[in-house]
Design a protein around this motif. Structure first.
Motif, PDB file in Angstrom:
ATOM      1  N   VAL A  15     -13.728  11.312 -45.418  1.00  0.00           N
ATOM      2  CA  VAL A  15     -12.712  11.904 -46.279  1.00  0.00           C
ATOM      3  C   VAL A  15     -12.446  10.919 -47.405  1.00  0.00           C
ATOM      4  O   VAL A  15     -11.939   9.815 -47.171  1.00  0.00           O
ATOM      5  CB  VAL A  15     -11.408  12.194 -45.506  1.00  0.00           C
ATOM      6  N   GLU A  16     -12.825  11.295 -48.619  1.00  0.00           N
ATOM      7  CA  GLU A  16     -12.596  10.440 -49.779  1.00  0.00           C
ATOM      8  C   GLU A  16     -11.300  10.856 -50.465  1.00  0.00           C
ATOM      9  O   GLU A  16     -11.041  12.035 -50.685  1.00  0.00           O
ATOM     10  CB  GLU A  16     -13.777  10.529 -50.749  1.00  0.00           C
ATOM     11  N   LYS A  17     -10.502   9.847 -50.814  1.00  0.00           N
ATOM     12  CA  LYS A  17      -9.207  10.112 -51.426  1.00  0.00           C
ATOM     13  C   LYS A  17      -9.174   9.492 -52.824  1.00  0.00           C
ATOM     14  O   LYS A  17     -10.076   8.770 -53.233  1.00  0.00           O
ATOM     15  CB  LYS A  17      -8.096   9.530 -50.544  1.00  0.00           C
ATOM     16  N   THR A  18      -8.149   9.819 -53.561  1.00  0.00           N
ATOM     17  CA  THR A  18      -8.011   9.294 -54.921  1.00  0.00           C
ATOM     18  C   THR A  18      -7.866   7.775 -54.877  1.00  0.00           C
ATOM     19  O   THR A  18      -7.359   7.212 -53.898  1.00  0.00           O
ATOM     20  CB  THR A  18      -6.791   9.916 -55.612  1.00  0.00           C
ATOM     21  N   GLY A  19      -8.325   7.129 -55.926  1.00  0.00           N
ATOM     22  CA  GLY A  19      -8.224   5.679 -55.996  1.00  0.00           C
ATOM     23  C   GLY A  19      -9.370   4.955 -55.324  1.00  0.00           C
ATOM     24  O   GLY A  19      -9.334   3.732 -55.187  1.00  0.00           O
ATOM     25  N   GLY A  20     -10.389   5.705 -54.865  1.00  0.00           N
ATOM     26  CA  GLY A  20     -11.552   5.066 -54.264  1.00  0.00           C
ATOM     27  C   GLY A  20     -11.419   4.743 -52.798  1.00  0.00           C
ATOM     28  O   GLY A  20     -12.324   4.138 -52.208  1.00  0.00           O
ATOM     29  N   THR A  21     -10.299   5.131 -52.152  1.00  0.00           N
ATOM     30  CA  THR A  21     -10.139   4.880 -50.727  1.00  0.00           C
ATOM     31  C   THR A  21     -10.791   6.017 -49.933  1.00  0.00           C
ATOM     32  O   THR A  21     -11.015   7.111 -50.448  1.00  0.00           O
ATOM     33  CB  THR A  21      -8.661   4.759 -50.346  1.00  0.00           C
ATOM     34  N   TYR A  22     -11.070   5.757 -48.675  1.00  0.00           N
ATOM     35  CA  TYR A  22     -11.734   6.754 -47.844  1.00  0.00           C
ATOM     36  C   TYR A  22     -11.446   6.494 -46.377  1.00  0.00           C
ATOM     37  O   TYR A  22     -11.044   5.395 -45.985  1.00  0.00           O
ATOM     38  CB  TYR A  22     -13.247   6.736 -48.090  1.00  0.00           C
ATOM     39  N   GLN A  23     -11.643   7.540 -45.576  1.00  0.00           N
ATOM     40  CA  GLN A  23     -11.573   7.435 -44.129  1.00  0.00           C
ATOM     41  C   GLN A  23     -12.920   7.855 -43.554  1.00  0.00           C
ATOM     42  O   GLN A  23     -13.583   8.738 -44.092  1.00  0.00           O
ATOM     43  CB  GLN A  23     -10.463   8.323 -43.565  1.00  0.00           C
ATOM     44  N   ILE A  24     -13.324   7.215 -42.465  1.00  0.00           N
ATOM     45  CA  ILE A  24     -14.593   7.506 -41.810  1.00  0.00           C
ATOM     46  C   ILE A  24     -14.325   7.904 -40.365  1.00  0.00           C
ATOM     47  O   ILE A  24     -13.559   7.240 -39.662  1.00  0.00           O
ATOM     48  CB  ILE A  24     -15.537   6.289 -41.854  1.00  0.00           C
ATOM     49  N   TRP A  25     -14.997   8.994 -39.951  1.00  0.00           N
ATOM     50  CA  TRP A  25     -14.904   9.458 -38.572  1.00  0.00           C
ATOM     51  C   TRP A  25     -16.324   9.537 -38.033  1.00  0.00           C
ATOM     52  O   TRP A  25     -17.119  10.350 -38.494  1.00  0.00           O
ATOM     53  CB  TRP A  25     -14.260  10.834 -38.505  1.00  0.00           C
ATOM     54  N   ALA A  26     -16.663   8.705 -37.070  1.00  0.00           N
ATOM     55  CA  ALA A  26     -17.992   8.723 -36.464  1.00  0.00           C
ATOM     56  C   ALA A  26     -17.845   8.995 -34.974  1.00  0.00           C
ATOM     57  O   ALA A  26     -16.988   8.397 -34.306  1.00  0.00           O
ATOM     58  CB  ALA A  26     -18.711   7.395 -36.687  1.00  0.00           C
ATOM     59  N   VAL A  27     -18.687   9.889 -34.450  1.00  0.00           N
ATOM     60  CA  VAL A  27     -18.546  10.289 -33.051  1.00  0.00           C
ATOM     61  C   VAL A  27     -19.828  10.001 -32.282  1.00  0.00           C
ATOM     62  O   VAL A  27     -20.918   9.958 -32.833  1.00  0.00           O
ATOM     63  CB  VAL A  27     -18.189  11.783 -32.925  1.00  0.00           C
ATOM     64  N   GLY A  28     -19.677   9.801 -30.985  1.00  0.00           N
ATOM     65  CA  GLY A  28     -20.813   9.524 -30.117  1.00  0.00           C
ATOM     66  C   GLY A  28     -20.333   9.020 -28.777  1.00  0.00           C
ATOM     67  O   GLY A  28     -19.387   9.546 -28.185  1.00  0.00           O
ATOM     68  N   GLU A  29     -20.985   7.964 -28.302  1.00  0.00           N
ATOM     69  CA  GLU A  29     -20.586   7.325 -27.054  1.00  0.00           C
ATOM     70  C   GLU A  29     -20.613   5.813 -27.258  1.00  0.00           C
ATOM     71  O   GLU A  29     -21.658   5.216 -27.488  1.00  0.00           O
ATOM     72  CB  GLU A  29     -21.485   7.748 -25.901  1.00  0.00           C
ATOM     73  N   VAL A  30     -19.455   5.210 -27.194  1.00  0.00           N
ATOM     74  CA  VAL A  30     -19.313   3.764 -27.333  1.00  0.00           C
ATOM     75  C   VAL A  30     -18.833   3.216 -26.003  1.00  0.00           C
ATOM     76  O   VAL A  30     -17.787   3.620 -25.484  1.00  0.00           O
ATOM     77  CB  VAL A  30     -18.320   3.411 -28.457  1.00  0.00           C
ATOM     78  N   HIS A  31     -19.611   2.291 -25.426  1.00  0.00           N
ATOM     79  CA  HIS A  31     -19.305   1.744 -24.106  1.00  0.00           C
ATOM     80  C   HIS A  31     -18.653   0.371 -24.271  1.00  0.00           C
ATOM     81  O   HIS A  31     -19.224  -0.536 -24.892  1.00  0.00           O
ATOM     82  CB  HIS A  31     -20.576   1.642 -23.269  1.00  0.00           C
ATOM     83  N   LEU A  32     -17.462   0.224 -23.697  1.00  0.00           N
ATOM     84  CA  LEU A  32     -16.695  -1.019 -23.777  1.00  0.00           C
ATOM     85  C   LEU A  32     -16.312  -1.486 -22.382  1.00  0.00           C
ATOM     86  O   LEU A  32     -16.268  -0.698 -21.432  1.00  0.00           O
ATOM     87  CB  LEU A  32     -15.424  -0.812 -24.607  1.00  0.00           C
ATOM     88  N   GLU A  33     -16.032  -2.765 -22.264  1.00  0.00           N
ATOM     89  CA  GLU A  33     -15.588  -3.314 -20.991  1.00  0.00           C
ATOM     90  C   GLU A  33     -14.122  -2.970 -20.743  1.00  0.00           C
ATOM     91  O   GLU A  33     -13.325  -2.877 -21.677  1.00  0.00           O
ATOM     92  CB  GLU A  33     -15.772  -4.830 -20.979  1.00  0.00           C
ATOM     93  N   ASP A  34     -13.784  -2.793 -19.458  1.00  0.00           N
ATOM     94  CA  ASP A  34     -12.387  -2.549 -19.113  1.00  0.00           C
ATOM     95  C   ASP A  34     -11.666  -3.879 -18.925  1.00  0.00           C
ATOM     96  O   ASP A  34     -12.219  -4.963 -19.209  1.00  0.00           O
ATOM     97  CB  ASP A  34     -12.278  -1.676 -17.866  1.00  0.00           C
ATOM     98  N   ALA A  35     -10.432  -3.848 -18.426  1.00  0.00           N
ATOM     99  CA  ALA A  35      -9.619  -5.054 -18.284  1.00  0.00           C
ATOM    100  C   ALA A  35     -10.213  -6.042 -17.291  1.00  0.00           C
ATOM    101  O   ALA A  35      -9.913  -7.244 -17.347  1.00  0.00           O
ATOM    102  CB  ALA A  35      -8.198  -4.675 -17.870  1.00  0.00           C
ATOM    103  N   ASN A  36     -11.094  -5.559 -16.398  1.00  0.00           N
ATOM    104  CA  ASN A  36     -11.703  -6.438 -15.400  1.00  0.00           C
ATOM    105  C   ASN A  36     -13.065  -6.972 -15.827  1.00  0.00           C
ATOM    106  O   ASN A  36     -13.753  -7.642 -15.047  1.00  0.00           O
ATOM    107  CB  ASN A  36     -11.841  -5.687 -14.069  1.00  0.00           C
ATOM    108  N   GLY A  37     -13.468  -6.652 -17.025  1.00  0.00           N
ATOM    109  CA  GLY A  37     -14.751  -7.132 -17.516  1.00  0.00           C
ATOM    110  C   GLY A  37     -15.922  -6.250 -17.145  1.00  0.00           C
ATOM    111  O   GLY A  37     -17.074  -6.612 -17.387  1.00  0.00           O
TER     112      GLY A  37
END
Length: 402
Positions: free
Chosen positions: A105-127
């Protein structure tokens, strides 16, 4: 439409007559002539100078006598765009993380937002790696956020975290995301289910791509069995495309300036096995037809600005100017997964080995084609390009600014 060295002109006859001829003139000189028996004709005028204004007119003749005249059409060809971009790469997750689709989503002034979807795997609180993948990576204009996306699972009513396969944005606070079977609306941080395609098991119609005209006309395709779905605001229907041995790799639509109707393309192939390789067309009545294609070549996506020319990705980059497909010569022989553009002087194709190809209206240039990764989707505007995929086992978003 206009390109750098070409003009695509629509000649419309109020009363077609095969006994008459149309003579097209550029700056007062005859360019070509054709029979007047067809109501709508698209004429391609080539070998034009870049960034130059031309005046076109047409006359209608019968036995060498002029019997009708057209309006004057003044147009200017485009200037080639620059191949030079400033690049930044952002990586997310680990352990085979992957981003499948991206919306900007491009907005006035040259700013923008990016939305990317998929599967991102991260560690939980226990590693340990979290058993629930994160489905959304988004740039809100100030920072990156990694969020879980919730969809309905089979035989359940509660939405649970899952993989997001595709996304379409109607604005910074209104996005539609789809898992393999659940279409949801993300609006102002809340999620509302709009459609659920998994009606019974076994289910092979897993959604992998999406294109939308508006919130009441969303088309989705299955990369598994070639199923096509149409969400129409109050419900959804499965379209009858006949038997398909292949998956829908991409859906793309545009509004034709000839009849002002929307045209939708759906490309069909399997990447790693024998299958149908074809281009389906969907009209405004959801009737499905087939567009010419060489069934020996894999095809992953098509893009056009207003109908001519049409560019295709897959086994090489192909171009259609109204009669047949021709391959763009001199490019790396690397499989391309997606193609898109903003105008006829700004087209990108991306794919295997982090392939990035750019067409500036005059020349194609290989901007990148090395590395252990794959760009699956590319968003293109005049001075911004954003692609999503993976690199070295991590999810990646790459941003280019002209």
């Amino acid at each position: 439409d206009v390109a750098v060295g070409e003009a695509y002109i629509h000649v419309k006859l109020d009363s077609p007559n095969p006994d008459q001829q149309v003579v097209l003139k550029r700056d007062g000189e005859e360019v070509l002539s054709f029979n007047a028996g067809i109501k709508d004709t698209i004429v391609t005028d080539t070998n034009l100078a870049k960034s130059t204004s031309y005046s076109y007119s047409a006359i209608l003749t019968e036995q060498t006598e002029t019997v009708g005249k057209s309006n004057n059409l003044v147009l200017s060809t485009l200037e080639p765009t620059s191949h030079d971009f400033t690049w930044e790469t952002h990586t997310f997750g680990d352990f085979q993380s992957f981003l499948y689709d991206v919306a900007v989503v491009e907005k006035t002034g040259g700013t923008y937002q990016i939305w990317a979807v998929g599967e991102v795997h991260l560690e939980d609180a226990n590693g340990n790696f979290d058993s629930e993948p994160y489905g959304l990576v988004r740039w809100d204009g100030n920072e990156w956020k990694i969020e879980k996306t919730k969809f309905r699972q089979y035989n359940q009513t509660v939405l649970r975290s899952g993989i997001a396969r595709t996304i379409w944005s109607f604005g910074e606070d209104n996005n539609y995301l789809c898992s393999s079977s659940s279409l949801v609306q993300w609006q102002d941080g809340s999620i509302t289910e709009k459609a659920y395609f998994l009606e019974e098991l076994p289910f092979t119609g897993q959604v992998s791509c999406m294109w939308a005209k508006d919130e009441n006309n969303i088309y989705l395709g299955s990369g598994r069995d070639g199923s096509l779905y149409h969400y129409y605001g109050e419900g959804w229907t499965k379209l009858d495309a006949g038997p398909i041995n292949g998956g829908i790799t991409d859906i793309f639509g545009y509004q034709s300036p000839v009849d002002n109707k929307w045209k939708v393309f759906a490309t069909v192939t399997y990447t790693y096995q024998l299958s149908d390789r074809k281009i389906l067309t969907i009209d405004e009545n959801n009737s499905i037809d087939e567009f010419p294609w060489n069934n020996e070549k894999r095809i992953t996506a098509v893009w056009t600005n207003k109908g001519l020319p049409i560019y295709a990705s897959g086994d090489g980059i192909k171009e259609w100017k109204g009669k047949e497909w021709s391959e763009i010569k001199g490019l790396p022989g690397i499989y391309s997964g997606h193609i898109s553009g903003s105008r006829l002087n700004n087209v990108f194709a991306v794919g295997d080995f982090n392939l990035i190809l750019h067409y500036n209206g005059e020349t194609w240039k290989n901007l990148e084609s090395n590395g252990n990764g794959f760009y699956s989707y590319v968003y293109v505007s005049d001075n911004l390009v954003v692609m999503a995929g993976y690199k070295n086992g991590r999810a990646v978003v790459k941003i280019g600014k002209r």
